[in-house]
Design a protein around this motif. Structure first.
Motif, PDB file in Angstrom:
ATOM      1  N   ALA A 731     -25.441   2.745  28.866  1.00  0.00           N
ATOM      2  CA  ALA A 731     -24.872   3.932  28.225  1.00  0.00           C
ATOM      3  C   ALA A 731     -25.671   4.294  26.973  1.00  0.00           C
ATOM      4  N   GLY A 732     -26.033   3.282  26.214  1.00  0.00           N
ATOM      5  CA  GLY A 732     -26.857   3.510  25.017  1.00  0.00           C
ATOM      6  C   GLY A 732     -28.223   4.062  25.369  1.00  0.00           C
ATOM      7  N   LEU A 733     -28.799   3.564  26.482  1.00  0.00           N
ATOM      8  CA  LEU A 733     -30.106   4.077  26.920  1.00  0.00           C
ATOM      9  C   LEU A 733     -30.010   5.553  27.295  1.00  0.00           C
ATOM     10  N   ALA A 734     -28.908   5.915  28.003  1.00  0.00           N
ATOM     11  CA  ALA A 734     -28.688   7.328  28.364  1.00  0.00           C
ATOM     12  C   ALA A 734     -28.568   8.189  27.111  1.00  0.00           C
ATOM     13  N   ALA A 735     -27.826   7.697  26.112  1.00  0.00           N
ATOM     14  CA  ALA A 735     -27.672   8.452  24.852  1.00  0.00           C
ATOM     15  C   ALA A 735     -29.005   8.562  24.124  1.00  0.00           C
ATOM     16  N   THR A 736     -29.806   7.497  24.177  1.00  0.00           N
ATOM     17  CA  THR A 736     -31.124   7.502  23.515  1.00  0.00           C
ATOM     18  C   THR A 736     -32.018   8.592  24.089  1.00  0.00           C
ATOM     19  N   TYR A 737     -32.064   8.649  25.433  1.00  0.00           N
ATOM     20  CA  TYR A 737     -32.891   9.688  26.057  1.00  0.00           C
ATOM     21  C   TYR A 737     -32.270  11.075  25.888  1.00  0.00           C
ATOM     22  N   GLY A 738     -30.928  11.110  25.845  1.00  0.00           N
ATOM     23  CA  GLY A 738     -30.252  12.391  25.639  1.00  0.00           C
ATOM     24  C   GLY A 738     -30.566  13.016  24.293  1.00  0.00           C
ATOM     25  N   LEU A 739     -30.900  12.175  23.289  1.00  0.00           N
ATOM     26  CA  LEU A 739     -31.250  12.689  21.959  1.00  0.00           C
ATOM     27  C   LEU A 739     -32.459  13.630  22.004  1.00  0.00           C
ATOM     28  N   SER A 740     -33.390  13.333  22.928  1.00  0.00           N
ATOM     29  CA  SER A 740     -34.613  14.164  23.001  1.00  0.00           C
ATOM     30  C   SER A 740     -34.485  15.271  24.045  1.00  0.00           C
ATOM     31  N   LEU A 741     -33.294  15.383  24.651  1.00  0.00           N
ATOM     32  CA  LEU A 741     -33.127  16.347  25.733  1.00  0.00           C
ATOM     33  C   LEU A 741     -33.287  17.781  25.247  1.00  0.00           C
ATOM     34  N   ASN A 742     -32.685  18.120  24.104  1.00  0.00           N
ATOM     35  CA  ASN A 742     -32.739  19.510  23.624  1.00  0.00           C
ATOM     36  C   ASN A 742     -34.164  19.903  23.246  1.00  0.00           C
ATOM     37  N   VAL A 743     -34.876  18.972  22.598  1.00  0.00           N
ATOM     38  CA  VAL A 743     -36.267  19.261  22.204  1.00  0.00           C
ATOM     39  C   VAL A 743     -37.123  19.449  23.448  1.00  0.00           C
ATOM     40  N   LEU A 744     -36.884  18.575  24.428  1.00  0.00           N
ATOM     41  CA  LEU A 744     -37.694  18.618  25.646  1.00  0.00           C
ATOM     42  C   LEU A 744     -37.447  19.895  26.432  1.00  0.00           C
ATOM     43  N   GLN A 745     -36.180  20.268  26.596  1.00  0.00           N
ATOM     44  CA  GLN A 745     -35.913  21.487  27.363  1.00  0.00           C
ATOM     45  C   GLN A 745     -36.407  22.731  26.628  1.00  0.00           C
ATOM     46  N   ALA A 746     -36.312  22.717  25.278  1.00  0.00           N
ATOM     47  CA  ALA A 746     -36.858  23.842  24.503  1.00  0.00           C
ATOM     48  C   ALA A 746     -38.369  23.927  24.713  1.00  0.00           C
ATOM     49  N   TRP A 747     -39.015  22.745  24.752  1.00  0.00           N
ATOM     50  CA  TRP A 747     -40.464  22.700  24.983  1.00  0.00           C
ATOM     51  C   TRP A 747     -40.797  23.232  26.370  1.00  0.00           C
ATOM     52  N   VAL A 748     -39.947  22.912  27.373  1.00  0.00           N
ATOM     53  CA  VAL A 748     -40.155  23.415  28.731  1.00  0.00           C
ATOM     54  C   VAL A 748     -40.013  24.940  28.757  1.00  0.00           C
ATOM     55  N   ILE A 749     -38.959  25.466  28.143  1.00  0.00           N
ATOM     56  CA  ILE A 749     -38.730  26.921  28.134  1.00  0.00           C
ATOM     57  C   ILE A 749     -39.844  27.632  27.379  1.00  0.00           C
ATOM     58  N   TRP A 750     -40.190  27.106  26.209  1.00  0.00           N
ATOM     59  CA  TRP A 750     -41.238  27.729  25.382  1.00  0.00           C
ATOM     60  C   TRP A 750     -42.570  27.720  26.134  1.00  0.00           C
ATOM     61  N   ASN A 751     -42.863  26.574  26.781  1.00  0.00           N
ATOM     62  CA  ASN A 751     -44.108  26.472  27.549  1.00  0.00           C
ATOM     63  C   ASN A 751     -44.094  27.398  28.749  1.00  0.00           C
ATOM     64  N   LEU A 752     -42.927  27.511  29.385  1.00  0.00           N
ATOM     65  CA  LEU A 752     -42.787  28.373  30.558  1.00  0.00           C
ATOM     66  C   LEU A 752     -43.099  29.823  30.195  1.00  0.00           C
ATOM     67  N   CYS A 753     -42.516  30.286  29.090  1.00  0.00           N
ATOM     68  CA  CYS A 753     -42.779  31.659  28.616  1.00  0.00           C
ATOM     69  C   CYS A 753     -44.249  31.834  28.235  1.00  0.00           C
ATOM     70  N   ASN A 754     -44.801  30.843  27.522  1.00  0.00           N
ATOM     71  CA  ASN A 754     -46.187  30.940  27.075  1.00  0.00           C
ATOM     72  C   ASN A 754     -47.177  30.891  28.231  1.00  0.00           C
ATOM     73  N   VAL A 755     -46.886  30.020  29.197  1.00  0.00           N
ATOM     74  CA  VAL A 755     -47.779  29.942  30.359  1.00  0.00           C
ATOM     75  C   VAL A 755     -47.812  31.288  31.078  1.00  0.00           C
TER      76      VAL A 755
END
Length: 1025
Positions: A731-755
């Motif tokens: 559960a802690g591991l899931a929460a650890t990776y979840g912490l970077s989820l918003n940054v990662l998805q923003a990076w995906v969206i931003w990259n998607l638009c830029n690409v």
């Protein structure tokens, strides 16, 4: 700060899940979940605001730099940087510095991020805040819990992105430093012109005060002591005076006019004072992209009476009537869809309409035929400008006697000055030498008419009178072909075929699956190593310390190998893709037909090969790969979190021209208008970039919030589930990776638009790789013999030419034969089809019907290289390439004037040479090649009569045994040819020996000769009889 709240609290969260909890502790779990959610929301908002602000500053910086470069380019003369370099500064360097604003904060943020990470590690692990410290504590049996390990993992994950991006940051700093240095060097250059202040109208009758002084184009080279222009006597030009400047090629006529304009650096002496507004007509025509009317008005309001008078005086009415949209017809870049004569008359009309006090005209009659030249002189200089001060340089000596003062130039000095009558009285003077050469050329025409004049004298006089009556009619015509100036653009999203072409450009895409597999294995091994640590450090340690470390090192080492392989393969594929696309584009452009360059502005080609290619080189491959990698990472995290808490997952886009005409813009005092226009264009460009950035950030904020909310729900579920239902470590591991989820998805969206935006560059480059090509350079099955052509006989059989199927026929069934080893003159009014005939001979335009035979070989059956390499041509617009000069053609005297001789520099497009000098160099270049068939297209239009006589004699000597086709306005150039072809409206009017054509006083050739004699002979017979 907000991004470090999660790693700080992850230990508390895992400890909470590990304990049996009652109602109060349940509330403690909800508080932790809310703090996680609140910190992630603050992080998302502040991060998007940071990126948005950085982009906004970048747009402003880029706009400011563009304005500074443009402003500087207007203030330096053409001996400065090339147009290509200036375009590159705007397109690449200013863009890169603007982009750096997005990276600049990482320079100071990285140390702070490392410091905060060390603090959290120190808090959780004591005095060993590093991964090595983790191993050290295990070795000495320091107790570790899954909470402290996961806190360290979360901290390192936050540090992961800035550390991964460190090489890119260093590379960006280096590239930006180069761009800053280049722009700084350009902006720091001392203006290579000394401004001459425009003095207001003076109370006295003096218009221009020319002081003694020396002027030179090259002021930086101290070894070249000789100035370009040396004025030894003070001179006052009175208001209303007409000043004629004459002299041989390279004598300094254009440089003298530039010294009055302040366009040539002054190295000694006093400033030339000009009282009143100036207007300038350069020797090399400069017209803007825009309508004919806009070019003539040039920023001034419409005065219909004056406008109509100017059109009449500049012989433009007939041209305008022939054009589809009259004076609202659009002119292409540099007037590429206008003839030389039309461009010259449009810029003369611009100057006359400006209603200035002083007019400076540089050889305004060279590009028009004799009749039109006389019309311009009478209607403009002696008509509309009769009360104005006019300084005009000319080779046409028939226009000298009307001047109030004649200045004769030689070797950069004014060797004679005075009234025309006074100067011709000096039999040893330079002007008389020029006039004798002019008389010699007239004698050629007279000799051809000698026999006829005895019997047909009265008829000839009658003919001249008839033409005089017609003098008021504008003769110059010419068809303006409406060519598509609009850039081909695509709408909607970028097609999948563009992505497919880009991805498969290198090695047919074979390396792409390998790179993706490397990323999958890297991501899997990295998550596996973290999963292993979380599982092995649970409450009841199930493995030994040796196993723990060994498997962790194995998994981490494996992920490192795959990330290294990914980086090497990605760099390889990026370089190969960029090279292949660039070679495809440049090959396609070089093989494009001339019609492509007629309808495509050079700025568009430069933009493709600079801005778009730079994006392909340094941006798109890594951005596209980054998008794929981030998606793999995002899906991996979602799979991990769904494995732990499966209940909740159901989820998901424009400047050369004014630089070239800077001298004209400055002379008309139009800098402010052009600056305002440029500022408006920059604002439009910035507005698009701003809205694009704002839209992307707003999208990221909304999706960030959605993912944060999902993360919050996951935490609540984890808090709510019974202790036995879930492993706290996982559960802690899931929460650890979840912490970077918003940054990662923003990076995906931003990259998607830029690409999507950046892929437009690929789309634009691919457009230029699919340009319809000319015929093959070589056709192996049909190659001419090495000695072809041996005779040089040219046969035209029912030749028909039209530029496009939608346009009228230009050549309408021409049938004739040019015998081998003969000299053929081609004459006719502007727009009669002379240049089109030459283009058909070189297959610049393919015939619509009929054929051309050279020595019995149909030229359409052989390759273009085989054809064009066997022919020689001197084009109407002489083109020189950057480099150095390499005893014919009167070049020796010009070359000797420079100490560097053949190593004397040639600027871009030969801008540091006069048009006449450029024509001489082009002539020398062709004569050295010794071609059997030689075409001269208005080859000596900007050369004085004396030099022209020598040139014609040289051509006769050097081309003995060659077929020479001469297109000319000057009758003496073709009068001694073996045959003369007269064209009118795309048809043959006459074709015979000059003597036979002159026997018929009603023939078109006789009329042309009569016009030439009428305009050329009258003055000199009057003064030299």
């Amino acid at each position: 700060m907000a991004s470090y709240i999660g790693p700080l609290l992850i230990t508390s969260f895992v400890d909470f899940l590990s304990r049996k909890h009652d109602g109060s502790s349940y509330k403690h779990g909800l508080v932790l979940a809310f703090i996680f959610f609140f910190s992630k929301t603050v992080e998302s908002l502040t991060q998007r605001l940071w990126y948005f602000g950085a982009h906004r500053i970048g747009i402003r910086v880029r706009a400011a730099l563009t304005v500074m470069i443009y402003k500087k380019s207007l203030s330096i003369k053409f001996v400065g940087p090339s147009n290509g370099k200036i375009i590159n500064l705007i397109n690449v360097d200013a863009e890169r510095i603007g982009d750096f604003c997005w990276y600049i904060h990482n320079v100071w943020l990285l140390p702070i991020q490392v410091f905060l990470a060390l603090l959290i590690l120190y808090k959780n692990l004591g005095a060993a805040p590093s991964l090595a410290a983790v191993f050290a504590t295990i070795m000495v049996m320091t107790p570790l819990t899954s909470g402290t390990v996961l806190s360290a993992v979360a901290t390192f994950r936050i540090l992961q992105d800035p550390i991964y991006n460190l090489p890119e940051l260093i590379s960006m700093i280096a590239q930006t430093k180069v761009s800053v240095d280049r722009i700084q060097e350009f902006l720091g250059e001392e203006d290579q012109r000394k401004f001459i202040l425009d003095h207001g109208p003076k109370a006295s009758d003096v218009a221009v005060e020319i002081e003694t002084g020396e002027y030179a184009w090259e002021t930086s080279n101290q070894t070249l002591k000789k100035p370009t222009i040396k004025i030894t006597e003070k001179m006052n030009i009175m208001k209303g005076y007409k000043i004629a400047v004459c002299g041989s090629v390279g004598s300094g006529k254009s440089s003298l006019l530039c010294s009055i304009l302040g366009e040539i650096p002054r190295i000694s002496g006093a400033v030339i004072k000009v009282y009143g507004k100036k207007a300038y007509v350069p020797q090399k025509s400069w017209v803007q992209t825009g309508t004919i009317r806009e070019n003539i008005l040039f920023g001034k309001g419409m005065n219909n009476t004056l406008y109509q008078n100017v059109l009449e005086a500049c012989a433009l009415n007939q041209d305008i009537e022939m054009w589809v949209n009259n004076d609202m017809t659009v002119v292409g870049e540099r007037g590429m869809n206008l003839s030389g004569g039309q461009k010259q008359r449009i810029q003369l009309a611009r100057a006359v309409y400006n209603d200035s006090d002083i007019y400076i005209l540089d050889d305004p009659f060279s590009a028009v035929d004799a009749h039109t030249g006389t019309h311009l002189f009478k209607k403009c200089l002696k008509g509309l400008l009769s009360q104005k001060t006019v300084i005009y340089a000319t080779h046409q000596l028939e226009f000298l006697d009307a001047a109030d003062l004649v200045l004769v130039m030689k070797d950069g000095l004014i060797v004679q000055s005075g009234k025309y009558e006074e100067l011709i009285a000096d039999s040893n003077g330079e002007l008389v030498r020029q006039i004798n050469a002019h008389r010699k050329s007239l004698d050629q025409v007279n000799a051809s008419q000698q026999d006829e004049s005895m019997t047909a004298g009265p008829c000839q006089i009658s003919q001249i009178e008839v033409i005089e009556e017609k003098d008021g009619e504008p003769i110059s015509s010419g068809k303006l072909f409406e060519k598509d100036q609009q850039e081909e653009t695509e709408t909607g999203r970028v097609k999948w075929s563009v992505y497919s072409t880009f991805v498969t450009a290198a090695y047919k895409g074979a390396l792409v699956p390998v790179i993706l597999l490397c990323q999958v294995f890297f991501q899997g091994l990295q998550m596996g190593s973290n999963y292993w640590i979380a599982w092995a450090t649970g409450e009841h340690r199930r493995v030994s310390k040796e196993q723990l470390i060994g498997i962790f090192i194995l998994l981490s080492g494996g992920s490192s190998i795959f990330i290294l392989g990914r980086a090497v393969l990605l760099a390889t594929i990026a370089v190969e893709t960029a090279q292949r696309l660039f070679l495809g584009m440049i090959t396609s452009v070089f093989r494009a037909p001339i019609s492509f360059f007629d309808s495509t502005p050079s700025s568009r080609i430069l933009s493709r090969s600079s801005t778009d290619q730079s994006t392909l080189d340094t941006d798109i491959p890594y951005r596209l790969a980054g998008l794929a990698f981030a998606l793999i990472q995002l899906f991996s995290i979602i799979i991990l979190m769904s494995h732990v808490a499966w209940q909740i997952f159901l989820l998901f886009l424009v400047i050369l021209e004014s630089i070239t005409g800077a001298a004209t813009i400055r002379c008309f005092s139009q800098e402010d208008r052009f600056m305002d226009k440029n500022l408006s264009l920059i604002d439009d460009y910035s507005r698009v970039a701003f809205h694009n950035s704002g839209t992307m950030e707003w999208l990221c904020v909304r999706i960030n919030f959605l993912f944060n909310f999902v993360f919050f729900l996951v935490l609540i579920i984890l808090v709510s589930l019974p202790r036995s239902a879930i492993d706290p470590s996982l559960a802690g591991l899931a929460a650890t990776y979840g912490l970077s989820l918003n940054v990662l998805q923003a990076w995906v969206i931003w990259n998607l638009c830029n690409v999507e935006n950046k892929m437009i560059s690929v789309e634009r480059v691919l457009q230029f790789t699919n340009i319809p090509s000319e015929a093959p350079l070589v056709i192996e099955d049909c190659r001419p013999k090495p000695e072809w052509p041996t005779e040089g006989k040219i046969e035209l059989e029912n030749l028909q030419v039209q530029y496009t199927p939608s346009l009228p026929m230009v050549l309408k069934g021409i049938t004739c034969t040019f015998p081998g080893e003969k000299k053929i003159g081609v004459v006719g009014r502007t727009g009669s089809g002379k240049s089109t005939l030459i283009q058909a001979l070189f297959r610049v335009v393919e015939p619509s019907g009929g054929r051309i035979m050279i020595d019995g070989l149909d030229i359409s059956t052989i390759g273009l290289q085989d054809l064009r390499s066997r022919l020689g041509i001197i084009p109407q617009d002489p083109t020189l390439f950057q480099g150095t000069v390499l005893k014919k053609c009167r070049l020796a005297d010009i070359v000797r004037q420079d100490q560097r001789l053949l190593d004397a520099p040639v600027a871009e497009d030969g801008e540091n040479w006069s048009v006449g000098q450029r024509q001489l160099v082009c002539l020398a270049r062709v004569l050295l090649k010794k071609r059997r068939i030689l075409v001269l297209d208005e080859a000596t239009a900007s050369i004085d009569t004396a030099t022209d006589n020598v040139i014609q004699e040289t051509i006769r000597e050097e081309t003995n045994g060659c077929t020479v086709i001469t297109v000319a306005h000057r009758i003496p150039t073709v009068i001694d040819n073996d045959l003369v072809l007269v064209l009118d409206k795309g048809q043959i009017v006459e074709y015979d020996r000059p003597g036979i054509l002159l026997e018929d006083n009603s023939s078109s050739f006789s009329k042309l000769v009569a016009e030439f004699l009428r305009s050329s002979k009258s003055n000199h017979h009057k003064n030299l009889s």
